[in-house]
Design an enzyme around this catalytic site. Structure first.
Site, PDB file in Angstrom:
ATOM      1  N   LYS A  46       0.848  -1.201   0.000  1.00  0.00           N
ATOM      2  CA  LYS A  46       0.000   0.000   0.000  1.00  0.00           C
ATOM      3  C   LYS A  46       0.880   1.247   0.000  1.00  0.00           C
ATOM      4  O   LYS A  46       1.917   1.265   0.675  1.00  0.00           O
ATOM      5  CB  LYS A  46      -0.890  -0.038   1.247  1.00  0.00           C
ATOM      6  CG  LYS A  46      -1.943   1.065   1.321  1.00  0.00           C
ATOM      7  CD  LYS A  46      -2.785   0.889   2.586  1.00  0.00           C
ATOM      8  CE  LYS A  46      -3.905   1.899   2.682  1.00  0.00           C
ATOM      9  NZ  LYS A  46      -4.733   1.710   3.897  1.00  0.00           N
ATOM     10  N   SER A  70      -9.545   1.526   2.839  1.00  0.00           N
ATOM     11  CA  SER A  70      -8.701   2.299   1.964  1.00  0.00           C
ATOM     12  C   SER A  70      -7.626   1.471   1.227  1.00  0.00           C
ATOM     13  O   SER A  70      -7.040   1.979   0.280  1.00  0.00           O
ATOM     14  CB  SER A  70      -8.010   3.408   2.753  1.00  0.00           C
ATOM     15  OG  SER A  70      -7.148   2.867   3.724  1.00  0.00           O
ATOM     16  N   SER A 107      -9.595  -0.735   7.087  1.00  0.00           N
ATOM     17  CA  SER A 107      -9.036  -0.515   5.749  1.00  0.00           C
ATOM     18  C   SER A 107      -8.321  -1.700   5.120  1.00  0.00           C
ATOM     19  O   SER A 107      -8.012  -1.663   3.930  1.00  0.00           O
ATOM     20  CB  SER A 107      -8.087   0.681   5.773  1.00  0.00           C
ATOM     21  OG  SER A 107      -8.821   1.876   5.775  1.00  0.00           O
TER      22      SER A 107
END
Lengths: 92, 470
Positions: B56, B131, B155
């Site tokens: 990420k 996310s 997330s």
């Protein structure tokens, strides 16, 4: 929330807002603050606040010099510089 | 085998073609470069030697950009590796990509990224969740065997459920946050996504542990005897009862999982979390308050985007933040600043922290009667891009099942629970503090009956590399 309050808050957050986004954000912030007032309905007065999920002891490390220096690479990431100095608009 | 992909030029070519084909449809990566970190520079004989993985874009990987999905960091190149990346280097695993995400981790769709739109591999008209949406989509499509995400209020787990993969949020403090760009420091934790539960467990074992550069890291308790006996004994499951307001496909997946466990002879008890309705106001109060402080550093002075033409330093900061942050980030900074303003702290921030104590107490007493708790990950499967199906506000309220674990600091895992109407449904397991092993065993029990789904177009690495090249 009064628009004026929003601008005071934005100024504290070092955030410029234009009129159009202030309109939109004011609605969203007000909606969330109203939702937060749901917390008034639960009685937790006797409980201590949790400031951290795993705070047991304060763990520190020794303050020792390291031969790994990231300084040059950090300076490379600066948006404007003169030599190794990071520049900003005149303070005075 | 994933291990051979990067050191065999024919296999590597086939792999890159496969990734590029998928990426045209899903855009899960902000950067993809199997050459950047040379596999030879990493430890040769490690456990994951040569295995590629994706990260990420709020976790630092040296020589990769670290954008956090934001315009304000669009061109920032990380000078160092996060602790988790260093640990994986020593296992021989090779980072090959940075994954798209909601700006600074703020969102449930990855649509809040300022840099790219990521689509769900199951239906490109839908979001991959957020996310960590890029990290979940990439794993579901088979582009990498695992990816690293971060989980502040769900997330890792929510996008994992939208894409039909596993997503682990470890115990708070189990994994070092050194090199993770902070959103809400008392809630943030780095997690793992994978289609393979055993691999996910191995990666967690590799990245966990105390780090002197993150003083909140804790030493996990050694495996408790009961963790190791699950194969013989049967853990007691609890599930959240009552009307949870679920979409009918999630409701069906939830019922099916509970019924399956009962049929298999497990003890399954209906429970409730008394303070559940207060999770979201408390979570958003705490998360935005911490975010408003953490994001103060992005002001155009030392790094990142800088507004042109400002006349004073203060003006420079205000304009930079005005131009550099997206709407959702501005909203959360304003909220967090507001709840911390003098005179309002008792009403919002302190109250939220007391509710947090209540949630911790509620869960602790639950775990006296059950060992694992099953609950939904999100009330709906993957929704369509934009706000037509779920507004930003509704998306926030829907975080209540995931954010509960962050407030309590306990480990949680989302797992695939079937495909309904062409979309995967995911559920979660919660376990007591530092009981990740138990969590994985619980998921393994369920996984024997409800396997990980394959998205149409998915190919295993053996198939990709063994097939005819183009």
């Amino acid at each position: 929330m009064q628009k004026e309050e929003l601008f005071v808050t934005a100024s504290l957050a070092r955030l410029e807002l234009d009129e159009k986004e202030a309109e939109k954000l004011n609605e969203a912030v007000t909606g969330m603050i109203e939702y937060f007032s749901l917390m008034d309905k639960i009685d937790v007065d006797d409980l201590p606040p949790t400031t951290h999920a795993a705070a047991k002891v304060n763990r520190t490390r020794k303050d020792l010099p390291s031969d790994i220096s990231l300084a040059d690479k950090m300076v490379e990431n600066a948006p404007e510089k003169e030599g190794r100095f990071i520049t900003v608009p005149n303070v005075l | 085998m994933w291990k051979d992909v990067l050191n065999n030029s024919d296999k590597k070519k086939k792999y890159i073609n496969y990734v590029n084909d998928w990426e045209q449809k899903i855009h899960s990566f902000l950067e993809f470069d199997p050459e950047r970190t040379s596999a030879e520079s990493l430890s040769g004989g490690g456990r994951f030697s040569g295995v590629p993985y994706a990260v990420k874009d709020n976790i630092a990987v040296k020589d990769y950009r670290l954008t956090c999905g934001s315009k304000i960091l669009e061109n920032f190149v990380s000078p160092y590796d996060a602790d988790v990346i260093g640990k994986l280097h020593s296992s021989g695993a090779v980072p090959v990509a940075k994954c798209n995400m909601d700006e600074f981790g703020m969102g449930s769709s990855t649509d809040n990224s300022a840099l790219a739109v990521t689509n769900n591999p199951w239906d490109t008209g839908r979001v991959s969740g957020g996310s960590s949406g890029g990290a979940a989509a990439a794993v579901a499509a088979g582009l990498v065997p695992f990816s690293l995400g971060s989980d502040t209020g769900g997330s890792v787990r929510q996008p994992a459920s939208f894409c039909g993969v596993y997503g682990l949020k470890p115990t708070y403090g189990a994994v070092s946050r050194y090199g993770l760009v902070a959103y809400a420091s008392s809630l943030d934790v780095i997690g793992v996504l994978s289609r393979d539960l055993n691999l996910l467990g191995d990666v967690f074992d590799m990245i966990k542990g105390q780090d002197e550069k993150d003083q909140t890291t804790v030493k996990l308790d050694p495996d408790l005897p009961s963790d190791l006996q699950i194969d013989d004994g049967k853990p007691v499951f609890g599930y959240l009862g009552g009307d949870l307001g679920l979409d009918k496909s999630v409701e069906a997946g939830y019922r099916n999982c509970i019924d399956m466990l009962i049929k298999q002879g497990y003890s399954v008890k209906e429970i409730s979390i008394p303070a559940l309705d207060y999770v979201i106001p408390a979570y958003y109060t705490i998360a935005t308050a911490e975010a408003s402080a953490n994001l103060a550093r992005f002001n155009g002075v030392r790094y990142g985007y800088r507004s042109k033409g400002a006349e004073t330093p203060l003006d420079l900061m205000k304009k930079t933040r005005h131009e550099g942050f997206g709407d959702e980030v501005k909203l959360r900074i304003l909220l967090g600043t507001y709840v911390l303003r003098s005179g309002f702290q008792d009403r919002y921030y302190i109250k939220a922290q007391k509710i947090r104590t209540k949630i911790i107490n509620d869960l602790a007493s639950l775990f006296k009667t059950i060992e694992l708790l099953i609950l939904p990950a999100f009330p709906t499967p993957a929704f369509r891009h934009g706000e037509a199906e779920l507004t930003q506000y509704q998306q926030k309220v829907a975080d209540k099942f995931t954010a509960t674990a962050n407030l309590a600091g306990i480990p949680a895992l989302s797992f695939p629970a079937g495909v309904y109407g062409g979309l995967p449904v995911g559920l979660q397991l919660f376990a007591p503090h530092s009981r990740e092993k138990l969590l994985l065993k619980g998921a393994a029990i369920i996984g024997r009956e409800i396997p990980v789904p394959e998205v149409p177009g998915y190919r295993s690495i053996e198939d990709i590399c063994g097939g005819q090249g183009r």
